[in-house]
Design an enzyme around this catalytic site. Sequence first.
Site, PDB file in Angstrom:
ATOM      1  N   LYS A  63       0.816  -1.214   0.000  1.00 40.24           N
ATOM      2  CA  LYS A  63       0.000   0.000   0.000  1.00 40.24           C
ATOM      3  C   LYS A  63       0.853   1.269   0.000  1.00 40.24           C
ATOM      4  O   LYS A  63       0.491   2.256  -0.649  1.00 40.24           O
ATOM      5  CB  LYS A  63      -0.960   0.006   1.194  1.00 40.24           C
ATOM      6  CG  LYS A  63      -0.315   0.129   2.554  1.00 40.24           C
ATOM      7  CD  LYS A  63      -1.360   0.133   3.652  1.00 40.24           C
ATOM      8  CE  LYS A  63      -0.736   0.271   5.023  1.00 40.24           C
ATOM      9  NZ  LYS A  63      -0.008   1.527   5.232  1.00 40.24           N
ATOM     10  N   THR A  64       1.982   1.273   0.721  1.00 38.62           N
ATOM     11  CA  THR A  64       2.825   2.468   0.754  1.00 38.62           C
ATOM     12  C   THR A  64       3.391   2.747  -0.630  1.00 38.62           C
ATOM     13  O   THR A  64       3.499   3.903  -1.055  1.00 38.62           O
ATOM     14  CB  THR A  64       3.964   2.306   1.775  1.00 38.62           C
ATOM     15  OG1 THR A  64       3.405   2.003   3.057  1.00 38.62           O
ATOM     16  CG2 THR A  64       4.789   3.571   1.887  1.00 38.62           C
ATOM     17  N   ASP A  81      -3.724   7.442   4.716  1.00 40.91           N
ATOM     18  CA  ASP A  81      -3.222   6.085   4.935  1.00 40.91           C
ATOM     19  C   ASP A  81      -3.907   5.485   6.161  1.00 40.91           C
ATOM     20  O   ASP A  81      -4.314   6.208   7.078  1.00 40.91           O
ATOM     21  CB  ASP A  81      -1.704   6.155   5.148  1.00 40.91           C
ATOM     22  CG  ASP A  81      -1.068   4.773   5.211  1.00 40.91           C
ATOM     23  OD1 ASP A  81      -1.664   3.815   4.691  1.00 40.91           O
ATOM     24  OD2 ASP A  81       0.035   4.669   5.784  1.00 40.91           O
ATOM     25  N   GLU A  82      -4.029   4.166   6.189  1.00 42.49           N
ATOM     26  CA  GLU A  82      -4.623   3.442   7.325  1.00 42.49           C
ATOM     27  C   GLU A  82      -5.998   4.018   7.690  1.00 42.49           C
ATOM     28  O   GLU A  82      -6.305   4.283   8.850  1.00 42.49           O
ATOM     29  CB  GLU A  82      -3.694   3.493   8.545  1.00 42.49           C
ATOM     30  CG  GLU A  82      -2.297   2.954   8.317  1.00 42.49           C
ATOM     31  CD  GLU A  82      -2.240   1.432   8.235  1.00 42.49           C
ATOM     32  OE1 GLU A  82      -3.315   0.790   8.199  1.00 42.49           O
ATOM     33  OE2 GLU A  82      -1.130   0.873   8.205  1.00 42.49           O
ATOM     34  N   GLN A 116      -7.937  -5.179   9.173  1.00 41.54           N
ATOM     35  CA  GLN A 116      -6.884  -4.859  10.131  1.00 41.54           C
ATOM     36  C   GLN A 116      -7.261  -3.677  11.026  1.00 41.54           C
ATOM     37  O   GLN A 116      -6.391  -2.990  11.570  1.00 41.54           O
ATOM     38  CB  GLN A 116      -5.568  -4.563   9.400  1.00 41.54           C
ATOM     39  CG  GLN A 116      -5.042  -5.761   8.614  1.00 41.54           C
ATOM     40  CD  GLN A 116      -3.677  -5.504   8.015  1.00 41.54           C
ATOM     41  OE1 GLN A 116      -2.683  -5.353   8.720  1.00 41.54           O
ATOM     42  NE2 GLN A 116      -3.609  -5.467   6.695  1.00 41.54           N
ATOM     43  N   ARG A 156       1.749 -11.225   9.995  1.00 45.25           N
ATOM     44  CA  ARG A 156       3.105 -10.695  10.217  1.00 45.25           C
ATOM     45  C   ARG A 156       4.151 -11.733   9.827  1.00 45.25           C
ATOM     46  O   ARG A 156       5.327 -11.405   9.657  1.00 45.25           O
ATOM     47  CB  ARG A 156       3.332 -10.328  11.685  1.00 45.25           C
ATOM     48  CG  ARG A 156       2.418  -9.278  12.317  1.00 45.25           C
ATOM     49  CD  ARG A 156       2.319  -8.033  11.497  1.00 45.25           C
ATOM     50  NE  ARG A 156       1.138  -8.085  10.635  1.00 45.25           N
ATOM     51  CZ  ARG A 156       0.917  -7.253   9.638  1.00 45.25           C
ATOM     52  NH1 ARG A 156       1.805  -6.318   9.344  1.00 45.25           N
ATOM     53  NH2 ARG A 156      -0.178  -7.355   8.909  1.00 45.25           N
TER      54      ARG A 156
END
Length: 745
Positions: free
Chosen positions: A32-33, A220-221, A251, A606
């Site tokens: 995503k970044t 973002d997020e 998430q 993770r």
Amino acid sequence: MNITDSLNNNQREAVLHTDGPLLILAGAGSGKTRVITHRIANIISERKAAPYSIFAVTFTNKAAEEMRTRVIDLVGPAGNSVFVKTFHSAAVYILRRFGEAVRVPRNFSIYDTSDQASVIKQILEEMNLNIKSIKPASIAARISEIKDKAAFFDGTPIDELLPDTYIFNFRELYDKYHARMTAQNALDFNDLLIKTVQLLRTSPESLAALQRQWKYFMVDEYQDTNHAQYIMIKALASATKNICVVGDDDQSIYSWRGADIRNILDFEKDYKDTKVVTLEENYRSREPIIKAASSLIANNIDRKEKNVIAVNGDGERIIHCQANNEYGEAEFVVRRIVSLKLVENLSNKDFAIFYRTNSQSRIFEEQFRKENIPYRIIGGMKFYDRKEIKDIIAYLKLIMNPDDDVSLMRIINVPSRGIGTVTLKKISDIANEKMTTLWNAVNVDTSVKGVADFKTLMNSLMSMAAEVPAEKKLHQFIMHTIELSAYRRYLEEEKSREGQGRIDNLDEFINSVYDYEMKNPEASLADFLQDISLQTSEETPVVEGEDPAERADYITLMTVHNAKGLEFPVVFLTGMEEDMFPHKLSIDTEEGIEEERRLCYVGITRAKERLFITNAELRRSFMGLEYKEPSRFIDEMQTLMENLTFGSDDIRFGKGKPFAATDNFRYAKKKDEPVELSENSPFLPSEKAERGSAFKLRDRVIHPKYGTGTIMNIEGSGDTIKLIILFGASKKSFLEKYTPLEKTK
């Protein structure tokens, strides 16, 4: 090379869609970044907008810095002009320029949670309340919780949000707190957002000026935004509707601090003609891990469908281990780590152990210490939370804002100047009588030498501060502050290892100021204080002084919440039992269960190469021995895991010898087999506990209201025998004498 050459099809589609509302659903590990930064670069390269017209926000300083660096790498120096900040930093930027429209002076102080607690402590004392039984920090947390909800923005009366469970008038304290904050020209972290929203709603001129400045908005997020952040972004983007939000509803794990999953789920309702792009290619984890995570999260109803694909292909099957108890669980983890290091040439830093609550770390720590394996617990005290650092920052805050009562009270007698409680009360009484600040009261009465010395010192430092950065370097000024305040000498006189450690921290603090100065040569003291004040507990915690990408060779231990944003080759997800994960405080509502499931999903995703999931059949607690049911989340992934049990005879209790036969205990692997315990086992239920009871541990019983359950613990004797019974995922306690129960098979 074209900006989109390195992107997959879905990433490219998101980057090239520039105008109008865009929702990017970014599955775990989907890059995503990369998409955000390439989208910014594309807007600039296509001349859709000047770099300074692009507004991008995220949640941590680390994420903002990474985003800024990547943009500069893509477009060159022009990337420096892009507005990339955290939400709180963006709010500070706006309020410093337009805040006076809502009565926020430009030189306001930012109070952290410790400062808030200090204000509340003063108020409690003035209300003649016992601060030993009423913790200021807990009241501060409650006020923040109320503000996080921010429901009063939409017309809900504040009285409906205030609790009525305290022995004092909470509304009175709440009002006094905000009156004190206003008098001290200070804002807490919640106020930064609330005042910004108030500004955007009540000052059309300010909103119009900001909308002229920014044309494109990226968040973002987005799944972690609270109500105030939602309103803030919606207002700023209302003119152009060129808003792109990136996030993953699977998430969303921060409802306890105000995050509202509805913001991302309802984005398409807020913005008509929204373009939706789903990033489903996972570049982090192997296929078995992704399949298990997908199988788990599919049980949530409140979510958007995704089909996440593991780009890295197949890998080792997930291992689920049910240990006999928490010692067996920890030993299984340690043995697997040792084995994998030998067989697969892995390093300590390749391993992470996740747990739901911090209290679960103790057994793992004990095992690692005994095996002489280095480890680090993530989430400890941060550098800027240390006393000596907070003391110096308090000096600097008071220099910039003399109305800052909290900072003054912290350092007026540190180092000691002979200013006792009587003198402090006198100063406080003067301030209350004249309805002014403590600094003004200090200037009224300097009859006590220590007070006069303090006034002289601060006036001198305030004069020197005006020369920064023109005549004096920022780090030089702070060095002068430390020396002139005699703080360094105060530590040197301790002549102890702890004192020397604090001196080393001061030196490191000066180093950090110097580094900041190199990056920001024109920065003022106010700029520096603003930036370090925004180093909040919301930051992803990392090992102090280390870049996660260059971690020293330690095994990492952390809560699952702290793991968000990180990744490790091998992950152990431990303590997977009902009441623990999902946590007992979250199992009463479907919303709570779904968030716990999302948290488990975060923990699983993770892992890059291998994932181990563990639970213990028994655990010791203050209530005694408890049989534990495996987490429902294990069942939701069961067909995708290899199951095994672990019941080591080599359980160590720290008696000075590595293994002792008399300390060992064994458990049957099947629930209906008898439990065998050695006489010395700390898990052995007392005879008194079962004396006189008609039941035994693990008996299945029927209750007329709750149905069939399992007896998990028996306490007391005679008429006071208490039974703890597990019904599904809920535990209930009953006095046996007054409870109609029947045994069942």
